[in-house]
Design a protein around this motif. Structure first.
Motif, PDB file in Angstrom:
ATOM      1  N   VAL A 242      39.117  33.352  43.288  1.00 34.20           N
ATOM      2  CA  VAL A 242      40.485  33.826  43.436  1.00 34.20           C
ATOM      3  C   VAL A 242      40.938  34.488  42.135  1.00 34.20           C
ATOM      4  N   LEU A 243      41.374  35.733  42.243  1.00 31.04           N
ATOM      5  CA  LEU A 243      42.021  36.404  41.117  1.00 31.04           C
ATOM      6  C   LEU A 243      43.484  35.981  41.171  1.00 31.04           C
ATOM      7  N   ALA A 244      43.803  34.882  40.485  1.00 27.51           N
ATOM      8  CA  ALA A 244      45.122  34.269  40.610  1.00 27.51           C
ATOM      9  C   ALA A 244      46.210  35.102  39.961  1.00 27.51           C
ATOM     10  N   ASP A 245      45.883  35.760  38.856  1.00 23.33           N
ATOM     11  CA  ASP A 245      46.898  36.531  38.144  1.00 23.33           C
ATOM     12  C   ASP A 245      46.216  37.624  37.341  1.00 23.33           C
ATOM     13  N   CYS A 246      46.950  38.694  37.113  1.00 24.12           N
ATOM     14  CA  CYS A 246      46.455  39.822  36.330  1.00 24.12           C
ATOM     15  C   CYS A 246      47.667  40.565  35.774  1.00 24.12           C
ATOM     16  N   PHE A 247      47.618  40.882  34.488  1.00 22.61           N
ATOM     17  CA  PHE A 247      48.777  41.510  33.850  1.00 22.61           C
ATOM     18  C   PHE A 247      48.291  42.333  32.659  1.00 22.61           C
ATOM     19  N   PRO A 248      48.920  43.504  32.428  1.00 22.91           N
ATOM     20  CA  PRO A 248      50.016  44.117  33.179  1.00 22.91           C
ATOM     21  C   PRO A 248      49.501  45.035  34.282  1.00 22.91           C
ATOM     22  N   LEU A 249      50.367  45.296  35.250  1.00 19.25           N
ATOM     23  CA  LEU A 249      50.012  46.190  36.347  1.00 19.25           C
ATOM     24  C   LEU A 249      50.499  47.611  36.121  1.00 19.25           C
ATOM     25  N   ASP A 250      51.153  47.855  34.992  1.00 15.05           N
ATOM     26  CA  ASP A 250      51.676  49.203  34.754  1.00 15.05           C
ATOM     27  C   ASP A 250      50.675  50.093  34.037  1.00 15.05           C
ATOM     28  N   SER A 251      49.483  49.559  33.745  1.00 13.88           N
ATOM     29  CA  SER A 251      48.441  50.339  33.084  1.00 13.88           C
ATOM     30  C   SER A 251      47.200  50.360  33.961  1.00 13.88           C
ATOM     31  N   ILE A 252      46.913  51.524  34.555  1.00 14.68           N
ATOM     32  CA  ILE A 252      45.746  51.632  35.423  1.00 14.68           C
ATOM     33  C   ILE A 252      44.464  51.374  34.632  1.00 14.68           C
ATOM     34  N   LYS A 253      44.407  51.824  33.392  1.00  8.57           N
ATOM     35  CA  LYS A 253      43.223  51.623  32.566  1.00  8.57           C
ATOM     36  C   LYS A 253      42.938  50.140  32.364  1.00  8.57           C
ATOM     37  N   VAL A 254      43.981  49.374  32.047  1.00  6.80           N
ATOM     38  CA  VAL A 254      43.805  47.936  31.853  1.00  6.80           C
ATOM     39  C   VAL A 254      43.387  47.275  33.160  1.00  6.80           C
ATOM     40  N   MET A 255      44.029  47.657  34.272  1.00 11.11           N
ATOM     41  CA  MET A 255      43.705  47.058  35.554  1.00 11.11           C
ATOM     42  C   MET A 255      42.264  47.340  35.959  1.00 11.11           C
ATOM     43  N   GLU A 256      41.791  48.550  35.705  1.00 12.91           N
ATOM     44  CA  GLU A 256      40.411  48.892  36.034  1.00 12.91           C
ATOM     45  C   GLU A 256      39.440  47.992  35.277  1.00 12.91           C
ATOM     46  N   GLN A 257      39.698  47.781  33.986  1.00 11.97           N
ATOM     47  CA  GLN A 257      38.823  46.924  33.195  1.00 11.97           C
ATOM     48  C   GLN A 257      38.932  45.467  33.638  1.00 11.97           C
ATOM     49  N   ALA A 258      40.151  45.033  33.961  1.00 18.06           N
ATOM     50  CA  ALA A 258      40.352  43.647  34.388  1.00 18.06           C
ATOM     51  C   ALA A 258      39.600  43.351  35.674  1.00 18.06           C
ATOM     52  N   VAL A 259      39.718  44.234  36.648  1.00 19.18           N
ATOM     53  CA  VAL A 259      39.058  44.008  37.937  1.00 19.18           C
ATOM     54  C   VAL A 259      37.547  44.099  37.797  1.00 19.18           C
TER      55      VAL A 259
END
Length: 333
Positions: A242-259
């Motif tokens: 489960v990906l319980a939390d991820c932050f921040p969502l306002d940066s696509i670059k950060v989200m891509e690396q996080a996922v």
């Protein structure tokens, strides 16, 4: 069967946990432990829980509870209530225990703490009672999405996540002061979100190791850029990360690396499936990141977001597109 209402007092937690076992059985066994109860209702950095109980002949037969949560609403921090752990013994159902206790909790929160907003995720059976008898309003429904991990990682071809140059994800044993700076830099100026500062993250994900959460800080050139949180659970007989939390969502670059990192980490834990819940306003981003909606008929759970919003501008709460929610904002993960 007769019953009397009473406020929680020290020692009642044993009767509350006995009631939980009678009502829920072995669902979420971690929350049936005394240390988990203390974590949730006594050690919350936002304050102690608000609890009203129904007692019959010295035995606790009902509970309505809410815990305080710090919410950011259009950039202004406000204290609200999160409704959770509502339960009535099967032999005492149909005797207005639920509504009577709830009204007393709301009156106490408003008169003693100035809290006029309480929200949560009632199930389909309790939703009519919340709306008809307690003044709740339905905001919207949220569904978990599913992504798939890298089979090459699952086969351990790679020993660590392959991120873009300069990026790394670091397991966090404690939440450092850098997370306060991250929250201040990326907290949204509009919409509704639970405050995600250092105190909240430490309590929610690391203060009770029994849950098995793993928090990873995302760093670029040594600077914290974001984080993600994982927990392994068994859903319908499958081992799911489960990906319980991820932050921040306002940066696509950060989200891509996080996922990308989360999928490799999930695979290394033996999971080929990763589930997450994204804010409704980020559904397009979720699809871009490889998370696909589960058909409602096949979804193991639908999250019915609703609340009782007294005072102020209730309209601020009623648009589901304004809510920033992840699975970590629920009490089932």
């Amino acid at each position: 069967m007769t019953w009397q209402a009473k406020s929680y007092k020290a020692g009642d937690e044993h009767g509350i946990l006995a009631l939980r076992r009678a009502v829920f059985g072995q669902v979420d066994p971690v929350r049936a432990r005394l240390n988990a109860w203390k974590w949730q209702f006594l050690n919350n950095p936002a304050g102690r829980g608000f609890i009203m109980l129904a007692e019959d002949q010295g035995r606790i037969v009902g509970q309505y509870a809410a815990i305080p949560v710090r919410m950011l609403v259009d950039g202004v921090e406000t204290l609200c209530g999160y409704s959770c752990d509502t339960m009535v013994h099967p032999r005492c159902q149909g005797r207005r225990v639920f509504t009577s206790l709830a009204r007393q909790v709301y009156a106490h929160m408003e008169s003693e703490h100035g809290i006029g907003a309480v929200w949560g995720f009632p199930n389909k059976n309790s939703m009519p009672g919340f709306i008809r008898s307690l003044g709740w309003r339905r905001v919207g429904d949220l569904l978990a999405r599913v992504g798939f991990t890298s089979f090459s990682a699952l086969l351990k071809v790679y020993s660590s996540p392959r991120l873009a140059s300069g990026w790394e994800d670091v397991p966090m044993e404690r939440i450092s002061p850098q997370f306060d700076a991250l929250w201040e830099a990326h907290k949204p100026r509009d919409g509704v979100i639970q405050v995600r500062d250092r105190a909240y993250l430490q309590w929610r994900y690391l203060d009770l190791p029994d849950f098995g959460y793993k928090v990873f800080g995302l760093f670029n050139a040594g600077r914290l850029q974001g984080y993600y949180t994982l927990r392994v659970q068994h859903v319908a007989g499958l081992k799911v990360c489960v990906l319980a939390d991820c932050f921040p969502l306002d940066s696509i670059k950060v989200m891509e690396q996080a996922v990308k990192a989360a999928k490799f980490r999930a695979a290394s834990l033996g999971c080929f499936m990763l589930t997450a819940m994204f804010p409704i306003s980020r559904n397009g981003l979720a699809s871009r990141l490889g998370f696909y909606p589960v058909p409602r008929a096949a979804a193991p759970k639908v999250f019915h977001l609703a609340g009782r919003f007294e005072g102020g501008d209730a309209k601020s709460w009623m648009d589901p597109l304004r809510w920033h929610l992840t699975l970590g904002d629920t009490d089932v993960v």
